[in-house]
Each structure stands twice: as C-alpha cells, then as structure tokens.
Design an enzyme around this catalytic site. Structure first.
Site, short mmCIF file in Angstrom:
data_model
loop_
_atom_site.label_atom_id
_atom_site.label_comp_id
_atom_site.label_asym_id
_atom_site.label_seq_id
_atom_site.Cartn_x
_atom_site.Cartn_y
_atom_site.Cartn_z
N CYS A 122 0.90 -1.16 0.11
CA CYS A 122 0.09 -0.03 -0.07
C CYS A 122 0.90 1.30 0.02
O CYS A 122 0.30 2.39 -0.18
CB CYS A 122 -0.98 0.04 1.05
N HIS A 255 -3.29 7.21 2.22
CA HIS A 255 -3.49 5.82 1.66
C HIS A 255 -4.99 5.52 2.26
O HIS A 255 -5.29 5.79 3.13
CB HIS A 255 -2.83 4.81 2.07
N ASN A 285 -10.23 -0.22 -0.23
CA ASN A 285 -8.63 -0.13 -0.24
C ASN A 285 -8.19 -0.93 -1.38
O ASN A 285 -8.21 -1.96 -1.60
CB ASN A 285 -8.28 -0.89 1.21
#
Length: 328
Positions: A122, A255, A285
């Site tokens: 990520c 993020h 996500n």
C-alpha cells in the site's frame, strides 16, 4: 539550473463492476457468513468497491489510468522515458515480465525506455514517486509515468469477512516531468521487516505449486495501531525536510485504507478533516492505487489546484510506510 520533478498530469481508472456492501453481504450470506452494510461502513467507511473481470489484469487498469494522465499532461506515450508501476498483484506469477514492461507494450511505447515494478504494497505509490523524483532530479530522465495498479480481488479470501470486505481493484497514475519549478518538495521512506507478519500473503511457491496460503492475511488491530503512529511521524519528517509546517498543507491525501485510520492521522497532525481527500467510501482499499486514485479525483473536481501543497502518505505490508510532499 536546479532540476525538480513536478506533477504534470493525473489519471485513474476503476473497473466497471461495482460491488456495494449489500451485494457483498448477499454473496457472503450464501456461504453462511454474516455481514451488513452497517457493519462494514462503521468499521471502515467503505460503501462500494470495484472488481476487475477475470480476464482483466493490473496492466489493463494501469493503461487506462495512464492514458488519462498523459492526456492531461499533454504528453505522447513515446515521450515517456521512465515507467514505474507499484503493484502487489502483477500480471505474471513471479513478477516477470514486469507489469511495467507490459504497460509499456500496451501503450505502444517503443523508445526503449526504462520500465520497472516496485513492490511496497500500500506504500508502493509513495515509494515509486520517490524513485522517479530521484531519477528526474539526477537528470537521468525527463518524463516519468508513475502508476499504482492492483487487482486485490484475486487474493481475497471470501470466507473471511474481516478482510474481503475491505479491498477493491483499480489504478491511478501521474506524469512527473522535469521542471525548473519546485514540485516534489520532499519524500521520506521507511520499512520495518519485524512487522511483516501483520499484513501479508504468507504462501510461497515450490515445484510449481503454492505452499501455504495464497490469500491476504491482516491483523487489523495491529495494523491500525502502527499505521496511525507512523503516518503522523513520516508526514512531519517530510515537512521538516521541506522546511514547512502543517499549517502550509492544503490537502492531506492518505492511503485510502480505513476512514478511522485516516481521521486519526489528520487529528494527530492537527488538520481539519475538511482538508483530507476521502475516496475510500467509493473504491475501498486499492493498495498502491489508492493515493493516485484520490489525487486524480481531487484534481479533476477542482479541489486540488495549481500551487496547492499536497501531503500524500501510505502504509503497507512489509511493514512499509512513507510520505511525499508535493506542490501542484
């Protein structure tokens, strides 16, 4: 003349298949697993995610996002002299040929430019921007295409409601160009391999077969605790490196993992939530794709304007984390 790198274009792409929380709850109910829209939203802030069709690869999503970034930058594909793709779900098992090389081919770039993948989960997009920024500042490259692209739906265990509801597929891209005006003001990268087991895909390959699990595993509480702590610290590191203060941040683009982590980070930095770009509700996500997806959304809807200072930061498996402070 001092060389800088500056964001000249942004682009993003979400696959057409849109899966709401209610859609997913119905799918899981058929397996005897209970969840609900309220349960998912209250824990993550996610309402919708997108899934790529089986024949669609990370490179396909990356190409669509790249075309839009190149168009905004006014750049022809063959003017790109560096391609960096951040992905944890590459087109090919084993990671080669790299997804970056596949993107190069699919974009019709035949100038022999460098192309490479970056794997920091990520945090991958932040890592990729930092690498491209260094190459441009060195004078080695002038026009870099930096992409985050993921098909995380391929590694989700749809019998584990604590993880399968959180992730989606998508891609985001930016064009970084050499400039005599400051653009990327500071980058800071970190990793701590001792936390590698809290977010991982623990399987490996031997003799052509997967040993162990090929599904994503996450210790949510451990990730939450670590993420909020390191995101605040790395943002302040980047600010100090640029000789700036939190008050000079126009937009925080973290993020897009979990709204509670994002809100906790903003609070620790003393930033009002109104200064934070939030898109996690609409795509979940998307790992390395989430920051450029959010950046592109905010650029295209007019929130992020030329001259704005944008803090982008992420955490990911590894455990990795980093921040990029950019002037648009």
């Amino acid at each position: 003349m001092t060389l800088y790198s500056k964001i000249a274009g942004t682009g993003s792409y979400l696959p057409p298949k849109r899966v709401t929380n209610n859609d997913l709850a119905a799918q899981l109910a058929a397996k005897g697993i209970e969840t609900s829209d309220e349960w998912i939203v209250s824990r993550s802030g996610i309402s919708v995610r997108h899934y790529a069709e089986p024949a669609v690869q990370a490179s396909d999503l990356a190409v669509e996002a790249s075309k839009r970034a190149l168009e905004m930058a006014g750049l022809a594909p063959n003017e790109v002299d560096l391609i960096i793709v951040a992905t944890s779900t590459p087109d090919h098992f084993g990671g080669f040929p790299s997804t970056a090389c596949v993107v190069q081919r699919k974009l019709g770039i035949d100038n022999g430019c460098a192309a490479v993948d970056v794997q920091a989960v990520c945090s991958g997009f932040v890592y990729a921007v930092s690498v491209a920024d260094s190459f441009i500042k060195s004078g080695a490259h002038k026009n870099a295409l930096v992409i985050g692209a993921e098909v995380f739906s391929r590694i989700l265990n749809f019998e584990d409601r604590t993880t399968c509801v959180l992730f989606g597929d998508g891609a985001g891209a930016i064009v970084l160009k050499a400039s005599d005006e400051p653009g990327i003001l500071a980058t800071k990268l970190h990793a701590d391999g001792s936390h590698g087991d809290i977010l991982c895909v623990p399987g490996n390959v031997s003799g052509g077969a997967v040993e162990g699990s090929a599904f994503l595993y996450m210790d949510g509480q451990a990730v939450f605790k670590l993420a909020v702590s390191v995101l605040e610290k790395v943002a302040n590191e980047a600010l100090r490196a640029a000789d700036m203060t939190t008050s000079q941040i126009d937009w925080l683009i973290p993020h897009q993992a979990n709204i509670r982590i994002m809100q906790g980070t903003a609070k620790k930095l003393g930033l009002p939530v109104e200064k934070m770009v939030v898109t996690v509700d609409q795509h979940g996500n998307t790992s390395a794709a989430s920051i450029p997806l959010a950046l592109d959304a905010a650029v295209r809807d007019g929130r992020v304007k030329p001259g704005h200072n944008v803090m982008m930061e992420g955490v990911g498996g590894g455990f990795t984390w980093g921040a990029v402070l950019a002037r648009m």
